[in-house]
Design a protein around this motif. Structure first.
Motif, short mmCIF file in Angstrom:
data_model
loop_
_atom_site.label_atom_id
_atom_site.label_comp_id
_atom_site.label_asym_id
_atom_site.label_seq_id
_atom_site.Cartn_x
_atom_site.Cartn_y
_atom_site.Cartn_z
N PHE A 82 22.28 -89.21 63.35
CA PHE A 82 23.55 -89.74 63.86
C PHE A 82 24.13 -88.77 64.92
CE2 PHE A 82 28.22 -89.46 63.37
CZ PHE A 82 28.56 -90.70 63.88
N ILE A 83 24.10 -87.48 64.61
CA ILE A 83 24.63 -86.49 65.57
C ILE A 83 23.79 -86.51 66.85
CG2 ILE A 83 24.90 -83.98 65.97
CD1 ILE A 83 25.89 -83.80 63.04
N GLY A 84 22.48 -86.66 66.67
CA GLY A 84 21.59 -86.75 67.84
C GLY A 84 22.00 -87.90 68.75
N ARG A 85 22.41 -89.00 68.15
CA ARG A 85 22.81 -90.16 68.97
C ARG A 85 24.19 -89.95 69.59
NH1 ARG A 85 21.44 -95.55 66.03
NH2 ARG A 85 22.11 -96.35 68.05
N LEU A 86 25.08 -89.28 68.87
CA LEU A 86 26.38 -88.94 69.47
C LEU A 86 26.17 -88.07 70.71
CD1 LEU A 86 28.90 -87.82 66.68
CD2 LEU A 86 29.08 -89.85 68.11
N LYS A 87 25.24 -87.15 70.56
CA LYS A 87 24.97 -86.16 71.62
C LYS A 87 24.56 -86.85 72.94
CE LYS A 87 24.58 -81.95 73.01
NZ LYS A 87 25.83 -81.18 73.14
N GLN A 88 24.00 -88.05 72.80
CA GLN A 88 23.56 -88.75 74.02
C GLN A 88 24.73 -89.29 74.84
OE1 GLN A 88 20.78 -91.70 72.63
NE2 GLN A 88 19.44 -90.13 71.76
N MET A 89 25.94 -89.25 74.28
CA MET A 89 27.10 -89.76 75.04
C MET A 89 27.48 -88.72 76.10
SD MET A 89 29.34 -91.44 71.97
CE MET A 89 28.51 -92.55 70.83
N LEU A 104 24.91 -76.26 53.98
CA LEU A 104 24.66 -75.74 55.33
C LEU A 104 23.45 -74.85 55.45
CD1 LEU A 104 27.83 -74.58 57.27
CD2 LEU A 104 26.11 -76.25 57.97
N SER A 105 23.16 -74.08 54.37
CA SER A 105 22.03 -73.15 54.51
C SER A 105 20.74 -73.91 54.82
CB SER A 105 21.87 -72.26 53.28
OG SER A 105 21.77 -73.06 52.13
N ASP A 106 20.62 -75.13 54.29
CA ASP A 106 19.42 -75.93 54.56
C ASP A 106 19.53 -76.72 55.86
OD1 ASP A 106 18.35 -75.16 52.15
OD2 ASP A 106 19.33 -76.80 51.06
N MET A 107 20.75 -76.98 56.30
CA MET A 107 20.90 -77.96 57.39
C MET A 107 21.36 -77.38 58.72
SD MET A 107 22.65 -81.05 55.21
CE MET A 107 22.51 -82.33 56.45
N ALA A 108 21.87 -76.13 58.73
CA ALA A 108 22.52 -75.60 59.94
C ALA A 108 21.61 -75.68 61.17
CB ALA A 108 22.97 -74.16 59.70
N ALA A 109 20.35 -75.24 61.01
CA ALA A 109 19.46 -75.20 62.18
C ALA A 109 19.21 -76.61 62.72
CB ALA A 109 18.15 -74.51 61.80
N SER A 110 18.96 -77.57 61.83
CA SER A 110 18.70 -78.94 62.31
C SER A 110 19.94 -79.57 62.93
CB SER A 110 18.26 -79.86 61.17
OG SER A 110 17.45 -79.20 60.27
N LEU A 111 21.10 -79.24 62.37
CA LEU A 111 22.35 -79.78 62.93
C LEU A 111 22.53 -79.27 64.37
CD1 LEU A 111 24.65 -79.31 59.81
CD2 LEU A 111 24.17 -81.50 60.90
N LYS A 112 22.22 -77.99 64.56
CA LYS A 112 22.36 -77.41 65.89
C LYS A 112 21.39 -78.09 66.87
CE LYS A 112 23.71 -74.51 69.03
NZ LYS A 112 25.08 -74.43 69.53
N VAL A 113 20.15 -78.23 66.44
CA VAL A 113 19.15 -78.85 67.31
C VAL A 113 19.57 -80.29 67.67
CG1 VAL A 113 16.75 -79.68 67.43
CG2 VAL A 113 17.25 -77.41 66.49
N ALA A 114 20.16 -80.99 66.69
CA ALA A 114 20.57 -82.38 66.93
C ALA A 114 21.70 -82.47 67.95
CB ALA A 114 21.00 -83.01 65.61
#
Ligand code: SAM
Length: 336
Positions: A82-89, A104-114
């Motif tokens: 979802f964040i990846g698609r927001l980023k396209q705006m 966050l410890s599991d997701m921070a890196a992927s959230l940043k990349v997205a």
């Protein structure tokens, strides 16, 4: 770039989107008791497709910052895509997220990349047992790990939201401020707000003003200096200790409101636009959107624009809660 100006001359640039009403924590000032907890039905929650459609129009109309919140936004499956698609705006300048930090410890890196730019992490105690009492869960270690992961991933500035609770965590303010020595964290002390009908007792007994804490801290830390960072970084006023990597902020939403600078509109998880956190007034958007077939794109867009403009038109000049009114305040006047 278009501008959205409300009836009081404020430019509205900030869209705060609640992705879910569900949360893995049960914070004492936020959740009603387990017994009364009634989640919104799955079919009544806005689908990601619908949120993207609404956000796309909002961004085109002039909103350039989006904050994702909840409930706990990281419990919603599919958030990274979802964040990846927001980023396209293209016109969207900033995507941020408010989280309790547990995942966050599991997701921070992927959230940043997205495409996520930054996070605010809620943390009301640095002591395990107290943390458990406030949130209803063991998890301090995981949240602290999450904070480090957010810093490592570059989800910066990492802001830590501490809700001030008299008699519960006001003895930890010094420890929180000390965190700024070695880590580039923005520690923000937030006044307890009367946001829940059933929680008057918490609000009555545990409210303490940010000014009270600030005065005490300026005696403990006479070197705490105000910084020029005030506007543009949200509602906090920031202070810094000499040589510290981070900063300390105070958010006085109750005792000294900053409504004159409010630039936000909220979208609730069940699809209503809410112009002010402290007002019951909402503009229903989801059901009206669901009545229009998906292929009637321009009709859907016109509806979203209309709802957006209406919510901005009715945005109140200010809220009317005050710290000394909390005990008398009629809780039915405000929403969650
Ligand atoms: N679950 C996420 C989290 O914990 O950050 C996002 C949702 S939470 C409702 C967003 C923020 O609102 C948190 O920082 C929380 O501490 C704060 N909050 C909730 N109820 C509050 C209250 N009554 N007064 C002040 N802040 C409150």
């Amino acid at each position: 770039m278009k501008k959205l100006i409300d009836s009081h001359g404020r430019e509205i640039t900030y869209f705060r989107i609640s992705l879910t009403d569900r949360c893995n924590f049960r914070c004492i000032y936020c959740s009603p008791s387990e017994r009364d907890f009634c989640f919104i039905r799955h079919q009544d929650i806005l689908r990601f497709e619908e949120i993207l459609e609404i956000a796309d129009v909002a961004v085109e109309m002039g909103m350039n910052k989006i904050r994702l919140t909840g409930g706990e936004p990281l419990v919603r499956k599919g958030i990274i895509d979802f964040i990846g698609r927001l980023k396209q705006m293209k016109l969207l300048e900033d995507i941020s997220l408010t989280t309790n930090g547990y995942f966050l410890s599991d997701m921070a890196a992927s959230l940043k990349v997205a495409g996520l730019n930054r996070v605010n992490i809620s943390l009301d105690s640095l002591q395990s047992e107290k943390f458990r009492k406030i949130t209803g869960f063991e998890g301090l270690e995981k949240v602290l790990k999450g904070i480090d992961s957010a810093l490592e991933a570059g989800l910066t500035p990492v802001k830590i939201n501490v809700v001030l609770l008299k008699g519960i965590n006001d003895d930890e303010v010094e420890d929180f401020i000390k965190l700024t020595f070695n880590k580039p964290l923005y520690i923000r002390f937030i006044e307890l707000m009367p946001t829940n009908h059933e929680l008057t007792q918490i609000n009555e007994g545990h409210f303490i003003s940010a000014q009270n804490i600030k005065d005490k801290m300026r005696i403990k830390f006479p070197d705490l200096q105000p910084t020029s960072i005030e506007r543009g970084y949200g509602p906090a006023v920031y202070y810094k200790l000499p040589g510290a990597k981070g900063m300390v902020g105070f958010i006085t939403a109750v005792s000294q409101h900053f409504c004159a600078r409010c630039n936000r509109i909220r979208l609730t998880a069940e699809g209503k636009l809410r112009p002010c956190l402290f007002s019951d007034r909402e503009i229903e958007i989801k059901n009206r959107l669901r009545e229009i077939p998906a292929y009637q794109k321009s009709k859907r867009k016109i509806l979203i624009q209309k709802c957006m403009l209406e919510s901005i038109r009715i945005k109140p000049l200010r809220h009317h809660i005050k710290s000394n009114e909390i005990s008398e305040f009629n809780m039915s006047q405000i929403g969650g």
